[in-house]
Design a protein around this motif. Structure first.
Motif, PDB file in Angstrom:
ATOM      1  N   THR A   1     -54.452  -0.011 -28.775  1.00 56.37           N
ATOM      2  CA  THR A   1     -54.421  -1.217 -27.911  1.00 56.37           C
ATOM      3  C   THR A   1     -55.663  -1.574 -27.585  1.00 56.37           C
ATOM      4  OG1 THR A   1     -52.233  -0.714 -27.145  1.00 56.37           O
ATOM      5  CG2 THR A   1     -53.703  -2.286 -25.773  1.00 56.37           C
ATOM      6  N   TRP A   2     -56.587  -0.761 -26.985  1.00 59.50           N
ATOM      7  CA  TRP A   2     -57.803  -1.292 -26.569  1.00 59.50           C
ATOM      8  C   TRP A   2     -58.887  -1.015 -27.504  1.00 59.50           C
ATOM      9  CZ3 TRP A   2     -56.388  -4.175 -22.755  1.00 59.50           C
ATOM     10  CH2 TRP A   2     -55.667  -3.960 -22.195  1.00 59.50           C
TER      11      TRP A   2
ATOM     12  N   ALA B   1     -58.731  -6.958 -32.215  1.00 59.26           N
ATOM     13  CA  ALA B   1     -58.135  -8.109 -31.579  1.00 59.26           C
ATOM     14  C   ALA B   1     -58.535  -8.754 -30.649  1.00 59.26           C
ATOM     15  CB  ALA B   1     -56.471  -7.945 -31.394  1.00 59.26           C
ATOM     16  N   ALA B   2     -58.025  -9.974 -30.467  1.00 54.48           N
ATOM     17  CA  ALA B   2     -58.670 -10.633 -29.085  1.00 54.48           C
ATOM     18  C   ALA B   2     -58.301 -10.005 -27.771  1.00 54.48           C
ATOM     19  CB  ALA B   2     -58.248 -12.134 -29.103  1.00 54.48           C
ATOM     20  N   PRO B   3     -58.827 -10.195 -26.828  1.00 57.22           N
ATOM     21  CA  PRO B   3     -58.239  -9.467 -25.568  1.00 57.22           C
ATOM     22  C   PRO B   3     -56.897  -9.925 -24.911  1.00 57.22           C
ATOM     23  CG  PRO B   3     -60.672 -10.335 -25.302  1.00 57.22           C
ATOM     24  CD  PRO B   3     -60.203 -10.845 -26.455  1.00 57.22           C
TER      25      PRO B   3
ATOM     26  N   PHE C   1     -51.459  -8.615 -24.176  1.00 55.89           N
ATOM     27  CA  PHE C   1     -49.985  -8.770 -24.456  1.00 55.89           C
ATOM     28  C   PHE C   1     -49.290  -7.312 -25.173  1.00 55.89           C
ATOM     29  CE2 PHE C   1     -46.450  -9.984 -27.353  1.00 55.89           C
ATOM     30  CZ  PHE C   1     -45.537 -10.362 -26.367  1.00 55.89           C
ATOM     31  N   HIS C   2     -49.944  -6.955 -25.939  1.00 54.63           N
ATOM     32  CA  HIS C   2     -49.603  -5.614 -26.640  1.00 54.63           C
ATOM     33  C   HIS C   2     -49.452  -4.394 -25.708  1.00 54.63           C
ATOM     34  CE1 HIS C   2     -49.850  -1.783 -29.028  1.00 54.63           C
ATOM     35  NE2 HIS C   2     -49.137  -2.477 -29.823  1.00 54.63           N
ATOM     36  N   TRP C   3     -50.355  -4.274 -24.545  1.00 58.65           N
ATOM     37  CA  TRP C   3     -50.125  -3.323 -23.458  1.00 58.65           C
ATOM     38  C   TRP C   3     -48.760  -3.608 -22.894  1.00 58.65           C
ATOM     39  CZ3 TRP C   3     -51.818  -4.163 -18.145  1.00 58.65           C
ATOM     40  CH2 TRP C   3     -51.954  -2.814 -17.313  1.00 58.65           C
ATOM     41  N   LEU C   4     -48.866  -4.851 -22.220  1.00 59.39           N
ATOM     42  CA  LEU C   4     -47.650  -5.362 -21.662  1.00 59.39           C
ATOM     43  C   LEU C   4     -46.321  -4.930 -22.236  1.00 59.39           C
ATOM     44  CD1 LEU C   4     -48.495  -8.678 -19.657  1.00 59.39           C
ATOM     45  CD2 LEU C   4     -48.490  -6.304 -18.630  1.00 59.39           C
ATOM     46  N   ALA C   5     -46.193  -5.314 -23.703  1.00 60.40           N
ATOM     47  CA  ALA C   5     -45.039  -4.961 -24.497  1.00 60.40           C
ATOM     48  C   ALA C   5     -44.615  -3.412 -24.665  1.00 60.40           C
ATOM     49  CB  ALA C   5     -45.362  -5.651 -25.935  1.00 60.40           C
ATOM     50  N   ASN C   6     -45.866  -2.828 -24.787  1.00 66.69           N
ATOM     51  CA  ASN C   6     -45.635  -1.486 -24.895  1.00 66.69           C
ATOM     52  C   ASN C   6     -45.146  -0.903 -23.659  1.00 66.69           C
ATOM     53  OD1 ASN C   6     -45.772   1.171 -26.058  1.00 66.69           O
ATOM     54  ND2 ASN C   6     -47.976   1.613 -25.211  1.00 66.69           N
TER      55      ASN C   6
END
Length: 69
Positions: A21-22, A26-28, A33-38
């Motif tokens: 994720t971090w 990819a754009a911030p 969004f990936h962090w929230l989905a995870n």
């Protein structure tokens, strides 16, 4: 205090998924969004329904199925 803190994690496993994720290119906003989905924190219609909040009955994109992750 340090030994007590480390004792709480005794026997646990470490997961390096945060790097996906971090530490990617990819754009911030995509990483966020990936962090929230995870963490299952996206405000989709099924999550809004669980909290008895107003939500659309169908997916706004396909207008056929209920919206989920």
């Amino acid at each position: 205090a340090k030994s007590a803190y480390l004792a709480t994690f005794h026997g646990s496993t470490h997961c390096q998924a945060w790097r996906l994720t971090w530490k990617c290119w990819a754009a911030p906003r995509v990483r966020f969004f990936h962090w929230l989905a995870n963490l299952d924190r996206c405000w989709t219609a099924d999550r809004l329904a669980r909290r008895n909040l107003p939500h659309p009955p169908c997916c706004p994109l396909c207008d056929q199925a209920p919206e989920t992750h």
